[in-house]
Design a protein around this motif. Structure first.
Motif, mmCIF file in Angstrom:
data_model
loop_
_atom_site.group_PDB
_atom_site.id
_atom_site.type_symbol
_atom_site.label_atom_id
_atom_site.label_comp_id
_atom_site.label_asym_id
_atom_site.label_seq_id
_atom_site.Cartn_x
_atom_site.Cartn_y
_atom_site.Cartn_z
ATOM 1 N N ASP A 110 69.201 17.723 -13.799
ATOM 2 C CA ASP A 110 70.407 17.288 -13.086
ATOM 3 C C ASP A 110 70.034 16.660 -11.745
ATOM 4 O O ASP A 110 69.088 17.092 -11.080
ATOM 5 N N THR A 111 70.778 15.639 -11.363
ATOM 6 C CA THR A 111 70.588 14.994 -10.067
ATOM 7 C C THR A 111 71.916 14.398 -9.611
ATOM 8 O O THR A 111 72.854 14.256 -10.413
ATOM 9 N N THR A 112 71.982 14.046 -8.344
ATOM 10 C CA THR A 112 73.198 13.443 -7.791
ATOM 11 C C THR A 112 72.852 12.102 -7.151
ATOM 12 O O THR A 112 71.914 12.006 -6.360
ATOM 13 N N ASP A 143 78.399 9.294 -5.563
ATOM 14 C CA ASP A 143 79.553 10.155 -5.832
ATOM 15 C C ASP A 143 79.499 10.801 -7.218
ATOM 16 O O ASP A 143 80.475 11.427 -7.644
ATOM 17 N N ASP A 198 77.576 13.236 -10.192
ATOM 18 C CA ASP A 198 76.594 14.232 -10.637
ATOM 19 C C ASP A 198 76.107 13.823 -12.025
ATOM 20 O O ASP A 198 76.921 13.681 -12.956
ATOM 21 N N TYR A 199 74.791 13.631 -12.153
ATOM 22 C CA TYR A 199 74.231 13.149 -13.405
ATOM 23 C C TYR A 199 73.395 14.211 -14.104
ATOM 24 O O TYR A 199 72.726 15.035 -13.457
ATOM 25 N N GLY A 232 77.111 11.216 -16.595
ATOM 26 C CA GLY A 232 77.553 11.521 -15.236
ATOM 27 C C GLY A 232 79.027 11.862 -15.144
ATOM 28 O O GLY A 232 79.844 11.351 -15.913
ATOM 29 N N ARG A 263 81.777 13.905 -8.674
ATOM 30 C CA ARG A 263 81.513 15.123 -7.901
ATOM 31 C C ARG A 263 82.811 15.852 -7.537
ATOM 32 O O ARG A 263 83.693 15.282 -6.880
#
Length: 226
Positions: free
Chosen positions: A64-66, A69, A71-72, A111, A114
């Motif tokens: 997971d990463t951001t 705007d 969150d992926y 994604g 957020r």
């Protein structure tokens, strides 16, 4: 090329190489693990200064990463086939390696917006907003040159068992985000405002992952020479 086809190609190369160079050196088989995943490799010692290797590697995982705007969840699916030349300038274990990978590495993108950025008015609709997903794929060049150094412990030694170490760079080209689109239950992803949003996010993702044009390759393998 899928894994089955790659394995057949490696086997074919082994048969041809061993037949053509049976009097020149040893044929080896190795299992390996590294940044490209786990794999199999065959090798041929042409002479004390040159070795040829071919192999396949595969691994899948997710993280997971951001970005901005969104969150992926990124889910890499790495699949590569290699043809490498090992140059042993001193006739010992140390070597320079050059060659290329047939690179089928790709990354699935999923994604969602957020939740912490939702205004108080929109937070009541958080469950609905979470149903809208930005999905797509990250792809790289199919042909990827490779340059590295390494160590083959049983090169030109009497030991049949050996440990091989590879350190290098695979030049897989700038990553490209493809097939990026919004999936939602209401069909809002087809509107122009959504298309503009998708294009903006595509550029953001490519900017964030641009450094992976140069992929670090590190591996260790256990080999046996016949």
């Amino acid at each position: 090329m899928n894994t089955k086809d790659a394995l057949l190609a490696v086997g074919f190369l082994l048969v041809i190489s061993s037949a053509a160079h049976a009097k020149s050196g040893q044929v080896g088989l190795a299992i390996k693990a590294g940044t490209l995943g786990g794999g199999l490799e065959v090798s041929l010692d042409v002479n004390p200064y040159l070795e040829v290797r071919a192999g396949i590697n595969q691994v899948g995982f997710d993280f997971d990463t951001t970005i901005g705007d969104i969150d992926y969840n990124f889910a890499p699916d790495f699949s590569t086939s290699s043809l490498l030349l090992d140059l042993h300038p001193f006739g010992n274990a140390f070597r320079f390696t050059l060659g290329a990978y047939l690179n089928n590495n790709e990354v699935d993108i999923d994604g969602t917006y957020r939740q912490d950025l939702l205004s108080p008015e929109l937070s009541r609709y958080a469950d609905l907003i979470d149903q809208a997903h930005l999905v797509g794929l990250i792809e790289f060049d199919t042909f990827a040159p490779y340059l590295g150094i390494g160590w083959t412990s049983n090169h030109e030694s009497r030991s049949r068992w050996g440990v091989n170490i590879d350190l290098g760079i695979m030049f897989q080209g700038s990553p490209h985000v493809t097939e990026l689109h919004v999936e939602d239950p209401w069909g809002l992803g087809n509107y122009p405002v959504a298309e503009a949003f998708v294009e903006q996010e595509r550029q953001e993702i490519e900017k964030e992952i641009d450094e992976y044009e140069y992929y670090p390759v590190a591996s260790i393998s256990l080999s046996y020479k016949f």
